[in-house]
Design a protein around this motif. Structure first.
Motif, short mmCIF file in Angstrom:
data_model
loop_
_atom_site.label_atom_id
_atom_site.label_comp_id
_atom_site.label_asym_id
_atom_site.label_seq_id
_atom_site.Cartn_x
_atom_site.Cartn_y
_atom_site.Cartn_z
N LEU A 198 0.82 -1.21 0.00
CA LEU A 198 0.00 0.00 0.00
C LEU A 198 0.86 1.26 0.00
O LEU A 198 0.54 2.24 -0.68
N VAL A 199 1.95 1.26 0.74
CA VAL A 199 2.85 2.41 0.74
C VAL A 199 3.39 2.66 -0.67
O VAL A 199 3.42 3.81 -1.14
N GLN A 200 3.80 1.60 -1.34
CA GLN A 200 4.33 1.75 -2.70
C GLN A 200 3.26 2.26 -3.66
O GLN A 200 3.54 3.11 -4.53
N ALA A 201 2.02 1.76 -3.49
CA ALA A 201 0.93 2.20 -4.36
C ALA A 201 0.60 3.66 -4.11
O ALA A 201 0.33 4.42 -5.05
N ASP A 210 -0.28 7.32 -10.76
CA ASP A 210 -0.69 5.94 -11.08
C ASP A 210 -1.84 5.52 -10.14
O ASP A 210 -1.65 4.74 -9.21
N LEU A 211 -3.04 6.03 -10.43
CA LEU A 211 -4.20 5.72 -9.59
C LEU A 211 -4.73 4.32 -9.85
O LEU A 211 -5.34 3.71 -8.97
N ALA A 212 -4.50 3.81 -11.05
CA ALA A 212 -4.98 2.46 -11.37
C ALA A 212 -4.33 1.43 -10.45
O ALA A 212 -4.99 0.50 -9.97
N ARG A 213 -3.06 1.61 -10.20
CA ARG A 213 -2.37 0.67 -9.31
C ARG A 213 -2.90 0.78 -7.89
O ARG A 213 -3.09 -0.22 -7.20
N LEU A 214 -3.14 2.02 -7.43
CA LEU A 214 -3.68 2.21 -6.09
C LEU A 214 -5.06 1.55 -5.96
O LEU A 214 -5.34 0.86 -4.97
N GLU A 215 -5.91 1.77 -6.95
CA GLU A 215 -7.23 1.14 -6.94
C GLU A 215 -7.10 -0.38 -6.86
O GLU A 215 -7.82 -1.05 -6.11
N GLN A 216 -6.18 -0.93 -7.64
CA GLN A 216 -6.01 -2.38 -7.68
C GLN A 216 -5.59 -2.92 -6.32
O GLN A 216 -6.11 -3.94 -5.85
N SER A 227 -12.40 -3.35 -11.68
CA SER A 227 -13.28 -3.04 -12.80
C SER A 227 -12.47 -2.58 -13.99
O SER A 227 -11.35 -2.08 -13.87
N ALA A 228 -13.05 -2.74 -15.18
CA ALA A 228 -12.36 -2.31 -16.38
C ALA A 228 -12.32 -0.80 -16.44
O ALA A 228 -13.24 -0.12 -15.99
N PRO A 229 -11.22 -0.19 -16.98
CA PRO A 229 -11.15 1.27 -17.10
C PRO A 229 -12.31 1.80 -17.92
O PRO A 229 -12.80 1.15 -18.82
#
Length: 236
Positions: A198-201, A210-216, A227-229
């Motif tokens: 989580l810290v890295q995200a 890079d919000l996609a990685r955080l969401e993941q 969910s798909a973008p």
């Protein structure tokens, strides 16, 4: 019937005095408050947008009514409405101040080429401790909603879509998360692997967007599928 009509035709001054005297004692105040409560809670909800906080406002309104010199009150309903509005606005302003002070300091800063090694290490330590607190006190779902909303300003409808929640439930999760963080809640053991991920995200989201990685990462902790973008097919 004639007696009833005569009572109904009393002057406004007489009616006001009758209502005022009716709340001099505690029993009269309780009766008045219970009658007015549905409309008062509606006022609080419209200001706060949160049913749980509106309920809390009702408790404070009742306490203030008890402390008020009710013998000097000319319009008890108006007094209750005024107290409700003031308490709700105080709650709203307090929540905003709390978010301003507590919501984002733990987010990683963009890279600073002039930062000293000590400053970088101190900031990194603060982020790691803050993430540990999120892991200790919040459920995975509360953590996801809180980070996305308070840390990155996601709209509630977007959060609700990601986590398969209603918008109202997403709002409630943020409120509950803040209460847990503020209260001496029982702490859970921290998984260091989850903490590091989580810290890295968070760092990637704050520094390079890079919000996609955080969401993941957040959704994987809750068990929700990613969910798909938007704008792309699910299989694409």
């Amino acid at each position: 019937m004639d007696t009833y009509l005569r009572e109904r035709r009393r002057s406004p001054v007489q009616d006001s005095r009758a209502v005022t005297s009716a709340i001099d004692d505690l029993e009269g105040a309780v009766s008045l408050f219970l009658r007015a409560r549905p409309s008062l809670i509606g006022i609080a909800y419209r200001i706060l947008g949160n049913a749980s906080e509106a309920e809390d406002v009702m408790q404070e309104v009742w306490l203030r009514l008890q402390r008020t010199d009710r013998t000097a009150v000319h319009s008890p309903p108006a007094l209750l409405r005024t107290i409700t509005v003031r308490v709700a606005i105080n709650v709203l302003q307090s929540a905003r101040r709390r978010r301003e002070c507590c919501a984002t300091p733990w987010l990683p800063d963009p890279p600073d080429p002039d930062a000293t090694p000590d400053a970088v290490a101190e900031r990194q330590d603060a982020v790691e401790r803050a993430v540990a607190l999120l892991l200790e006190k919040l459920t995975p779902q509360q953590r996801a909603v809180y980070v996305l909303r308070q840390g990155f300003g996601y709209p509630y409808d977007r959060i609700a879509g990601l986590l398969d929640l209603s918008v109202a439930n997403a709002r409630q999760q943020v409120t509950r998360a803040q209460r847990r963080l503020d209260a001496p809640w029982r702490r859970q053991p921290v998984d260091v692997v989850v903490q590091r991920r989580l810290v890295q995200a968070l760092r990637a989201a704050a520094q390079v967007g890079d919000l996609a990685r955080l969401e993941q990462v957040l959704l994987s902790d809750t068990g929700e599928p990613m969910s798909a973008p938007r704008g792309r097919p699910a299989n694409g």
